[in-house]
Design a protein around this motif. Structure first.
Motif, PDB file in Angstrom:
ATOM      1  N   ARG A 106       0.858  -1.184   0.000  1.00  0.00           N
ATOM      2  CA  ARG A 106       0.000   0.000   0.000  1.00  0.00           C
ATOM      3  C   ARG A 106       0.891   1.229   0.000  1.00  0.00           C
ATOM      4  O   ARG A 106       1.844   1.318   0.749  1.00  0.00           O
ATOM      5  N   GLY A 107       0.519   2.171  -0.834  1.00  0.00           N
ATOM      6  CA  GLY A 107       1.231   3.436  -0.889  1.00  0.00           C
ATOM      7  C   GLY A 107       0.224   4.559  -0.865  1.00  0.00           C
ATOM      8  O   GLY A 107      -0.709   4.559  -0.061  1.00  0.00           O
ATOM      9  N   LEU A 108       0.365   5.506  -1.772  1.00  0.00           N
ATOM     10  CA  LEU A 108      -0.577   6.615  -1.858  1.00  0.00           C
ATOM     11  C   LEU A 108      -1.930   6.197  -2.415  1.00  0.00           C
ATOM     12  O   LEU A 108      -2.938   6.835  -2.128  1.00  0.00           O
ATOM     13  N   LEU A 109      -1.942   5.159  -3.215  1.00  0.00           N
ATOM     14  CA  LEU A 109      -3.201   4.674  -3.764  1.00  0.00           C
ATOM     15  C   LEU A 109      -3.997   3.975  -2.659  1.00  0.00           C
ATOM     16  O   LEU A 109      -3.409   3.344  -1.780  1.00  0.00           O
ATOM     17  N   PRO A 110      -5.322   4.057  -2.704  1.00  0.00           N
ATOM     18  CA  PRO A 110      -6.124   3.484  -1.616  1.00  0.00           C
ATOM     19  C   PRO A 110      -6.290   1.968  -1.693  1.00  0.00           C
ATOM     20  O   PRO A 110      -7.140   1.419  -1.003  1.00  0.00           O
TER      21      PRO A 110
ATOM     22  N   ARG B 159       3.696  -4.157  -8.743  1.00  0.00           N
ATOM     23  CA  ARG B 159       4.344  -3.305  -9.760  1.00  0.00           C
ATOM     24  C   ARG B 159       3.512  -3.227 -11.029  1.00  0.00           C
ATOM     25  O   ARG B 159       3.357  -2.157 -11.620  1.00  0.00           O
ATOM     26  N   GLY B 160       2.975  -4.348 -11.463  1.00  0.00           N
ATOM     27  CA  GLY B 160       2.166  -4.365 -12.684  1.00  0.00           C
ATOM     28  C   GLY B 160       0.899  -3.542 -12.550  1.00  0.00           C
ATOM     29  O   GLY B 160       0.501  -2.844 -13.479  1.00  0.00           O
ATOM     30  N   ASP B 161       0.264  -3.621 -11.376  1.00  0.00           N
ATOM     31  CA  ASP B 161      -0.929  -2.808 -11.123  1.00  0.00           C
ATOM     32  C   ASP B 161      -0.595  -1.331 -11.211  1.00  0.00           C
ATOM     33  O   ASP B 161      -1.318  -0.537 -11.812  1.00  0.00           O
TER      34      ASP B 161
ATOM     35  N   LEU C 298       1.889   0.058 -12.783  1.00  0.00           N
ATOM     36  CA  LEU C 298       2.191   0.424 -14.164  1.00  0.00           C
ATOM     37  C   LEU C 298       0.905   0.672 -14.937  1.00  0.00           C
ATOM     38  O   LEU C 298       0.774   1.681 -15.638  1.00  0.00           O
ATOM     39  N   PHE C 299      -0.061  -0.219 -14.808  1.00  0.00           N
ATOM     40  CA  PHE C 299      -1.329  -0.062 -15.520  1.00  0.00           C
ATOM     41  C   PHE C 299      -2.039   1.217 -15.083  1.00  0.00           C
ATOM     42  O   PHE C 299      -2.486   2.012 -15.910  1.00  0.00           O
ATOM     43  N   ILE C 300      -2.145   1.434 -13.774  1.00  0.00           N
ATOM     44  CA  ILE C 300      -2.805   2.632 -13.257  1.00  0.00           C
ATOM     45  C   ILE C 300      -2.056   3.883 -13.707  1.00  0.00           C
ATOM     46  O   ILE C 300      -2.658   4.893 -14.092  1.00  0.00           O
ATOM     47  N   GLY C 301      -0.734   3.828 -13.670  1.00  0.00           N
ATOM     48  CA  GLY C 301       0.071   4.973 -14.088  1.00  0.00           C
ATOM     49  C   GLY C 301      -0.080   5.298 -15.560  1.00  0.00           C
ATOM     50  O   GLY C 301      -0.204   6.463 -15.946  1.00  0.00           O
ATOM     51  N   LEU C 302      -0.081   4.280 -16.417  1.00  0.00           N
ATOM     52  CA  LEU C 302      -0.245   4.511 -17.857  1.00  0.00           C
ATOM     53  C   LEU C 302      -1.634   5.043 -18.182  1.00  0.00           C
ATOM     54  O   LEU C 302      -1.787   5.972 -18.981  1.00  0.00           O
ATOM     55  N   LEU C 303      -2.640   4.475 -17.549  1.00  0.00           N
ATOM     56  CA  LEU C 303      -4.009   4.932 -17.783  1.00  0.00           C
ATOM     57  C   LEU C 303      -4.189   6.374 -17.292  1.00  0.00           C
ATOM     58  O   LEU C 303      -4.747   7.222 -17.999  1.00  0.00           O
ATOM     59  N   GLY C 304      -3.694   6.647 -16.101  1.00  0.00           N
ATOM     60  CA  GLY C 304      -3.775   8.004 -15.569  1.00  0.00           C
ATOM     61  C   GLY C 304      -3.001   9.000 -16.411  1.00  0.00           C
ATOM     62  O   GLY C 304      -3.430  10.142 -16.629  1.00  0.00           O
ATOM     63  N   SER C 305      -1.837   8.582 -16.921  1.00  0.00           N
ATOM     64  CA  SER C 305      -1.037   9.458 -17.781  1.00  0.00           C
ATOM     65  C   SER C 305      -1.775   9.810 -19.064  1.00  0.00           C
ATOM     66  O   SER C 305      -1.734  10.953 -19.522  1.00  0.00           O
TER      67      SER C 305
ATOM     68  N   MET D 112       4.473   4.871  -9.949  1.00  0.00           N
ATOM     69  CA  MET D 112       5.345   3.698  -9.861  1.00  0.00           C
ATOM     70  C   MET D 112       6.183   3.722  -8.575  1.00  0.00           C
ATOM     71  O   MET D 112       6.428   2.693  -7.975  1.00  0.00           O
ATOM     72  N   ARG D 113       6.601   4.907  -8.144  1.00  0.00           N
ATOM     73  CA  ARG D 113       7.463   5.010  -6.964  1.00  0.00           C
ATOM     74  C   ARG D 113       6.675   4.972  -5.659  1.00  0.00           C
ATOM     75  O   ARG D 113       7.015   4.253  -4.739  1.00  0.00           O
ATOM     76  N   TRP D 114       5.643   5.816  -5.554  1.00  0.00           N
ATOM     77  CA  TRP D 114       4.940   5.969  -4.281  1.00  0.00           C
ATOM     78  C   TRP D 114       3.519   5.424  -4.276  1.00  0.00           C
ATOM     79  O   TRP D 114       2.856   5.490  -3.257  1.00  0.00           O
ATOM     80  N   GLY D 115       3.028   4.942  -5.419  1.00  0.00           N
ATOM     81  CA  GLY D 115       1.632   4.477  -5.498  1.00  0.00           C
ATOM     82  C   GLY D 115       1.456   3.182  -4.890  1.00  0.00           C
ATOM     83  O   GLY D 115       1.022   2.688  -4.001  1.00  0.00           O
TER      84      GLY D 115
END
Length: 90
Positions: free
Chosen positions: A37-41, A46-48, A50-57, A87-90
């Motif tokens: 768990r990081g900043l995301l709820p 890592r794969g999750d 990446l997917f969330i980061g690419l979609l959000g980007s 990717m770093r803090w999510g």
């Protein structure tokens, strides 16, 4: 029938995404990730992230281009910062 015209930036974009996916696959095979768990709820791997980061980007990029008069390079830079942050803090 018209065919899609691939430009160098478009080809480079898809090539980089492909390389990221190959790199993540090799990384996952050599060092399996664990849920954290990081900043995301939610707990993510890592794969999750990446997917969330690419979609959000993608959505951030479209939002910046659609509602501001900023350069496409600014939108791209903001999208990259978002991806790296997730990717770093999510």
């Amino acid at each position: 029938m018209e065919w899609m015209s691939w430009t160098v930036p478009t080809a480079a974009f898809f090539a980089v995404i492909g390389l990221i996916l190959v790199g993540m696959t090799v990384w996952e095979l050599s060092s399996p990730s664990v849920l954290r768990r990081g900043l995301l709820p939610i707990a993510t791997t890592r794969g999750d992230r990446l997917f969330i980061g690419l979609l959000g980007s993608a959505y951030l990029h479209l939002l910046v281009i659609g509602v501001t008069d900023w350069s496409i390079w600014v939108a791209s830079a903001l999208s990259l910062v978002w991806l790296l942050a997730v990717m770093r803090w999510g």
